[in-house]
Design an enzyme around this catalytic site. Structure first.
Site, PDB file in Angstrom:
ATOM      1  N   ALA A 243      15.855  15.573 -19.905  1.00  0.00           N
ATOM      2  CA  ALA A 243      14.645  15.359 -20.717  1.00  0.00           C
ATOM      3  C   ALA A 243      14.551  13.918 -21.187  1.00  0.00           C
ATOM      4  CB  ALA A 243      14.651  16.303 -21.915  1.00  0.00           C
TER       5      ALA A 243
ATOM      6  N   THR B 182      19.561   6.074 -15.396  1.00  0.00           N
ATOM      7  CA  THR B 182      18.807   5.280 -14.420  1.00  0.00           C
ATOM      8  C   THR B 182      19.494   3.949 -14.108  1.00  0.00           C
ATOM      9  OG1 THR B 182      16.749   4.040 -14.177  1.00  0.00           O
ATOM     10  CG2 THR B 182      17.427   4.472 -16.406  1.00  0.00           C
ATOM     11  N   ASP B 183      19.166   3.393 -12.942  1.00  0.00           N
ATOM     12  CA  ASP B 183      19.676   2.056 -12.600  1.00  0.00           C
ATOM     13  C   ASP B 183      18.994   0.961 -13.421  1.00  0.00           C
ATOM     14  OD1 ASP B 183      17.158   2.125 -11.396  1.00  0.00           O
ATOM     15  OD2 ASP B 183      17.857   1.623  -9.385  1.00  0.00           O
ATOM     16  N   GLU B 184      17.865   1.307 -14.072  1.00  0.00           N
ATOM     17  CA  GLU B 184      17.106   0.267 -14.794  1.00  0.00           C
ATOM     18  C   GLU B 184      17.880  -0.299 -15.980  1.00  0.00           C
ATOM     19  OE1 GLU B 184      12.995   0.751 -15.499  1.00  0.00           O
ATOM     20  OE2 GLU B 184      12.647   1.850 -13.645  1.00  0.00           O
TER      21      GLU B 184
ATOM     22  N   TYR C  29      11.434   1.428 -21.990  1.00  0.00           N
ATOM     23  CA  TYR C  29      12.031   2.606 -21.344  1.00  0.00           C
ATOM     24  C   TYR C  29      13.511   2.376 -21.054  1.00  0.00           C
ATOM     25  CZ  TYR C  29      13.561   5.519 -17.441  1.00  0.00           C
ATOM     26  OH  TYR C  29      14.299   6.345 -16.625  1.00  0.00           O
TER      27      TYR C  29
ATOM     28  N   SER D  58      15.716   2.191 -24.070  1.00  0.00           N
ATOM     29  CA  SER D  58      15.983   3.492 -24.705  1.00  0.00           C
ATOM     30  C   SER D  58      16.984   4.306 -23.876  1.00  0.00           C
ATOM     31  CB  SER D  58      14.682   4.272 -24.928  1.00  0.00           C
ATOM     32  OG  SER D  58      14.108   4.656 -23.693  1.00  0.00           O
ATOM     33  N   LYS D  59      16.913   4.192 -22.541  1.00  0.00           N
ATOM     34  CA  LYS D  59      17.889   4.899 -21.702  1.00  0.00           C
ATOM     35  C   LYS D  59      19.271   4.252 -21.871  1.00  0.00           C
ATOM     36  CE  LYS D  59      17.424   7.844 -19.090  1.00  0.00           C
ATOM     37  NZ  LYS D  59      17.490   9.332 -19.245  1.00  0.00           N
TER      38      LYS D  59
ATOM     39  N   ARG E 125      12.692  -1.831  -4.842  1.00  0.00           N
ATOM     40  CA  ARG E 125      13.319  -0.649  -5.436  1.00  0.00           C
ATOM     41  C   ARG E 125      14.166   0.020  -4.358  1.00  0.00           C
ATOM     42  NH1 ARG E 125      11.759  -3.105  -9.112  1.00  0.00           N
ATOM     43  NH2 ARG E 125      10.525  -2.475 -10.919  1.00  0.00           N
TER      44      ARG E 125
HETATM   45  P1  NAD Z   1       9.586  13.362 -15.919  1.00  0.00           P
HETATM   46  O1  NAD Z   1       8.844  12.459 -16.834  1.00  0.00           O
HETATM   47  O2  NAD Z   1       8.946  13.825 -14.666  1.00  0.00           O
HETATM   48  O3  NAD Z   1      10.052  14.682 -16.714  1.00  0.00           O
HETATM   49  C1  NAD Z   1      10.566  14.634 -18.010  1.00  0.00           C
HETATM   50  C2  NAD Z   1      10.611  16.059 -18.554  1.00  0.00           C
HETATM   51  O4  NAD Z   1      11.188  16.011 -19.881  1.00  0.00           O
HETATM   52  C3  NAD Z   1       9.228  16.686 -18.691  1.00  0.00           C
HETATM   53  O5  NAD Z   1       9.249  18.012 -18.201  1.00  0.00           O
HETATM   54  C4  NAD Z   1       8.973  16.670 -20.192  1.00  0.00           C
HETATM   55  O6  NAD Z   1       8.137  17.733 -20.632  1.00  0.00           O
HETATM   56  C5  NAD Z   1      10.387  16.778 -20.743  1.00  0.00           C
HETATM   57  N1  NAD Z   1      10.503  16.219 -22.111  1.00  0.00           N
HETATM   58  C6  NAD Z   1      10.041  15.018 -22.540  1.00  0.00           C
HETATM   59  N2  NAD Z   1      10.320  14.866 -23.851  1.00  0.00           N
HETATM   60  C7  NAD Z   1      10.991  15.975 -24.242  1.00  0.00           C
HETATM   61  C8  NAD Z   1      11.579  16.401 -25.460  1.00  0.00           C
HETATM   62  N3  NAD Z   1      11.500  15.646 -26.573  1.00  0.00           N
HETATM   63  N4  NAD Z   1      12.191  17.605 -25.494  1.00  0.00           N
HETATM   64  C9  NAD Z   1      12.268  18.384 -24.392  1.00  0.00           C
HETATM   65  N5  NAD Z   1      11.723  18.045 -23.220  1.00  0.00           N
HETATM   66  C10 NAD Z   1      11.111  16.842 -23.129  1.00  0.00           C
HETATM   67  O7  NAD Z   1      10.960  12.611 -15.624  1.00  0.00           O
HETATM   68  P2  NAD Z   1      11.821  12.567 -14.283  1.00  0.00           P
HETATM   69  O8  NAD Z   1      11.278  11.516 -13.397  1.00  0.00           O
HETATM   70  O9  NAD Z   1      11.996  13.943 -13.788  1.00  0.00           O
HETATM   71  O10 NAD Z   1      13.214  12.026 -14.860  1.00  0.00           O
HETATM   72  C11 NAD Z   1      14.187  12.932 -15.367  1.00  0.00           C
HETATM   73  C12 NAD Z   1      15.395  12.135 -15.858  1.00  0.00           C
HETATM   74  O11 NAD Z   1      15.931  11.366 -14.787  1.00  0.00           O
HETATM   75  C13 NAD Z   1      15.050  11.139 -16.961  1.00  0.00           C
HETATM   76  O12 NAD Z   1      16.112  11.148 -17.888  1.00  0.00           O
HETATM   77  C14 NAD Z   1      14.964   9.801 -16.246  1.00  0.00           C
HETATM   78  O13 NAD Z   1      15.317   8.749 -17.108  1.00  0.00           O
HETATM   79  C15 NAD Z   1      15.996   9.987 -15.153  1.00  0.00           C
HETATM   80  N6  NAD Z   1      15.765   9.213 -13.910  1.00  0.00           N
HETATM   81  C16 NAD Z   1      14.554   9.275 -13.272  1.00  0.00           C
HETATM   82  C17 NAD Z   1      14.392   8.592 -12.061  1.00  0.00           C
HETATM   83  C18 NAD Z   1      13.088   8.648 -11.300  1.00  0.00           C
HETATM   84  O14 NAD Z   1      12.947   7.942 -10.298  1.00  0.00           O
HETATM   85  N7  NAD Z   1      12.124   9.451 -11.706  1.00  0.00           N
HETATM   86  C19 NAD Z   1      15.459   7.842 -11.530  1.00  0.00           C
HETATM   87  C20 NAD Z   1      16.655   7.807 -12.228  1.00  0.00           C
HETATM   88  C21 NAD Z   1      16.822   8.508 -13.402  1.00  0.00           C
HETATM   89  O1  DAU Z   2      14.803   2.965 -10.953  1.00  0.00           O
HETATM   90  C1  DAU Z   2      14.728   4.240 -11.522  1.00  0.00           C
HETATM   91  C2  DAU Z   2      13.436   4.386 -12.274  1.00  0.00           C
HETATM   92  O2  DAU Z   2      12.402   4.530 -11.301  1.00  0.00           O
HETATM   93  C3  DAU Z   2      13.426   5.569 -13.228  1.00  0.00           C
HETATM   94  O3  DAU Z   2      14.394   5.373 -14.224  1.00  0.00           O
HETATM   95  C4  DAU Z   2      12.037   5.742 -13.866  1.00  0.00           C
HETATM   96  O4  DAU Z   2      12.008   6.897 -14.677  1.00  0.00           O
HETATM   97  C5  DAU Z   2      11.018   5.874 -12.756  1.00  0.00           C
HETATM   98  O5  DAU Z   2       9.718   5.968 -13.306  1.00  0.00           O
HETATM   99  C6  DAU Z   2      11.101   4.687 -11.802  1.00  0.00           C
HETATM  100  O6  DAU Z   2      10.677   3.487 -12.461  1.00  0.00           O
HETATM  101  P1  DAU Z   2       9.778   2.385 -11.713  1.00  0.00           P
HETATM  102  O7  DAU Z   2       9.068   1.591 -12.717  1.00  0.00           O
HETATM  103  O8  DAU Z   2      10.586   1.673 -10.690  1.00  0.00           O
HETATM  104  O9  DAU Z   2       8.784   3.400 -10.919  1.00  0.00           O
HETATM  105  P2  DAU Z   2       7.215   3.333 -10.661  1.00  0.00           P
HETATM  106  O10 DAU Z   2       6.912   4.375  -9.639  1.00  0.00           O
HETATM  107  O11 DAU Z   2       6.441   3.332 -11.922  1.00  0.00           O
HETATM  108  O12 DAU Z   2       7.032   1.916  -9.977  1.00  0.00           O
HETATM  109  C7  DAU Z   2       7.717   1.590  -8.783  1.00  0.00           C
HETATM  110  C8  DAU Z   2       7.372   0.166  -8.442  1.00  0.00           C
HETATM  111  O13 DAU Z   2       5.989   0.127  -8.030  1.00  0.00           O
HETATM  112  C9  DAU Z   2       7.480  -0.787  -9.610  1.00  0.00           C
HETATM  113  O14 DAU Z   2       7.920  -2.046  -9.131  1.00  0.00           O
HETATM  114  C10 DAU Z   2       6.064  -0.906 -10.131  1.00  0.00           C
HETATM  115  C11 DAU Z   2       5.216  -0.731  -8.877  1.00  0.00           C
HETATM  116  N1  DAU Z   2       3.918  -0.065  -9.064  1.00  0.00           N
HETATM  117  C12 DAU Z   2       3.861   1.086  -9.765  1.00  0.00           C
HETATM  118  C13 DAU Z   2       2.662   1.760  -9.951  1.00  0.00           C
HETATM  119  C14 DAU Z   2       2.609   3.033 -10.765  1.00  0.00           C
HETATM  120  C15 DAU Z   2       2.785  -0.600  -8.466  1.00  0.00           C
HETATM  121  O15 DAU Z   2       2.842  -1.649  -7.809  1.00  0.00           O
HETATM  122  N2  DAU Z   2       1.592   0.053  -8.643  1.00  0.00           N
HETATM  123  C16 DAU Z   2       1.483   1.198  -9.368  1.00  0.00           C
HETATM  124  O16 DAU Z   2       0.357   1.738  -9.516  1.00  0.00           O
END
Ligand code: NAD
Ligand code: DAU
Length: 353
Positions: A81, A133-135, A159, A162-163, A223
């Site tokens: 979450a 996350t790698d961020e 973001y 906070s992570k 990425r």
């Molecule tokens: P997402 O935004 O799709 O889903 C987040 C979920 O958390 C949602 O279902 C939301 O309702 C729930 N949530 C938010 N606030 C909450 C709270 N206060 N209490 C309970 N539930 C809550 O996110 P995601 O992309 O599935 O990412 C999941 C995890 O993986 C995150 O911790 C993110 O940092 C990490 N992560 C994501 C990526 C990526 O590429 N998406 C990569 C690396 C790590």
């Molecule tokens: O690296 C892991 C992270 O990847 C996770 O921790 C985050 O939760 C997840 O959202 C993701 O972050 P990014 O910022 O890398 O993902 P996003 O899909 O938002 O963007 C990917 C790249 O594309 C980034 O360089 C921004 C760019 N972008 C994004 C959007 C939404 C665009 O150029 N146009 C767009 O409309």
């Protein structure tokens, strides 16, 4: 023995719940607040499955978490979450600090109290797996080596800050209190059930809708992309065999500039759903202003998890992105509901009786 998953209605969390039920089959208690990013439609296949126990609630609610832990006595907590979208964190960082920092703190404290009360064998077997996350490592130059687990923390967005804070709390709860934690730091995921605010699903759904495909700045930001099911298998493996207190970087060995990603998606949609006029979806690409503080490059060195735990991604980018585009074409109702906001009514509709 059950597990407690937080955020299991989000993109990665819902893929993980489905993957867990398919591969492990033990019950999952799924605690999710259902923010805009939570979509129970992702879990529709588990509607009548008693192994999926959904609880709508907030990870900042200590009393609720205490109650769930006492009632279900999970052997592990898998903590997904979070507020996860960088652009939203720029517009409104407060919710990121609340959920990602305060929520993780609340969960750690509840886990510590529960774990301390367990008999020795259950205590030894308990795990708190924090999904990060790698961020948190910041941005790389074009020739820098990919992030290893010992790379300094240099988060640049609200973001990632906070992570990073949540990672530090998890680390401290292990070192100070001995809580049996594991942390994974993963690169960009893509695949089914991805909310179309992120680059890949946004490109697919906008292409199909005839809308502009926004590329930030010059589109040369890099990425490292991982198919979401590979992330799920990595988490299962770390949970099973990870060394307590350790962190594991998870990545796809697949660095690509954003513009290449968008062109790849367009080429696939051209092939699988050609436009009637024969033109390419790439004509919809539109360069827009850059994201403030935009990190230029992320890359994961995933050798530790391979060396120590034998995990490698199963999908190549070519296979994973094809499956992802095909999934969107095969699931027009999911796409339509997520775009119209109707997915929010899913709980009411699905659980009406
Ligand atoms: P997402 O935004 O799709 O889903 C987040 C979920 O958390 C949602 O279902 C939301 O309702 C729930 N949530 C938010 N606030 C909450 C709270 N206060 N209490 C309970 N539930 C809550 O996110 P995601 O992309 O599935 O990412 C999941 C995890 O993986 C995150 O911790 C993110 O940092 C990490 N992560 C994501 C990526 C990526 O590429 N998406 C990569 C690396 C790590
Ligand atoms: O690296 C892991 C992270 O990847 C996770 O921790 C985050 O939760 C997840 O959202 C993701 O972050 P990014 O910022 O890398 O993902 P996003 O899909 O938002 O963007 C990917 C790249 O594309 C980034 O360089 C921004 C760019 N972008 C994004 C959007 C939404 C665009 O150029 N146009 C767009 O409309």
């Amino acid at each position: 023995m059950s597990i407690l998953v937080t955020g299991g209605a989000g993109f990665i969390g819902s893929n993980f719940v489905l993957d867990w039920i398919a591969h492990v089959g033990t019950p999952v208690v799924n605690l999710d607040k259902l923010t805009y990013a939570g979509n129970l439609e992702n879990l529709a296949n588990l509607h009548d499955d008693p192994r999926h126990i959904f609880v709508r609630g907030d990870i900042c609610d200590r009393a609720l978490i205490d109650d769930l832990l006492q009632r279900h006595k999970p052997r592990a907590i898998i903590h997904f979450a979070a507020e996860s979208h960088v652009d939203r964190s720029i517009h409104g960082p407060g919710e990121f600090v609340r959920t990602n920092v305060e929520g993780t703190f609340t969960l750690l404290e509840a886990a510590r109290a529960f774990w301390s009360s367990l008999p020795t064998e259950e205590k030894d077997n308990f795990r708190f797996l924090h999904v990060s996350t790698d961020e948190v490592y910041g941005s790389l130059g074009p020739t820098d080596a990919p992030f290893t687990e010992s790379h300094p923390y240099e988060p640049n967005s609200p973001y990632s800050a906070s992570k990073a804070a949540s990672d530090h709390l998890v680390r401290a709860w292990h070192h100070t209190y001995g809580l049996p934690v594991l942390t994974t730091n993963c690169s960009n995921n893509y695949g089914p059930y991805h909310f179309p605010e992120k680059l890949i699903p946004l490109t697919i759904v906008n292409a199909l809708a005839g809308k502009p495909l926004p590329v930030y700045g010059d589109g040369q930001q890099v990425r490292d992309w991982l198919y979401v099911k590979d992330h799920c298998s990595a988490i299962r493996r770390v949970l099973e065999a990870g060394k307590l207190g350790e962190t594991y970087n998870v990545g796809g060995w697949n660095e690509k500039p954003n513009l290449d990603i968008v062109h790849t998606v367009c080429t696939l949609v051209d092939e699988l759903r050609p436009k009637p006029d024969g033109t390419s979806y790439s004509t919809q690409i539109t360069h827009v202003s850059d994201r403030p503080g935009h990190d230029r490059r992320y890359a994961i060195d995933a050798r530790k998890i391979e060396r120590e735990l034998g995990w490698r991604p199963a999908e190549t980018f070519q296979s994973g992105i094809r499956k992802t585009v095909q999934w969107h074409l095969d699931n027009p109702d999911w796409v339509a509901n997520v775009q119209s906001g109707n997915y929010k009514d899913w709980v009411a509709r699905q659980y009406a009786q």
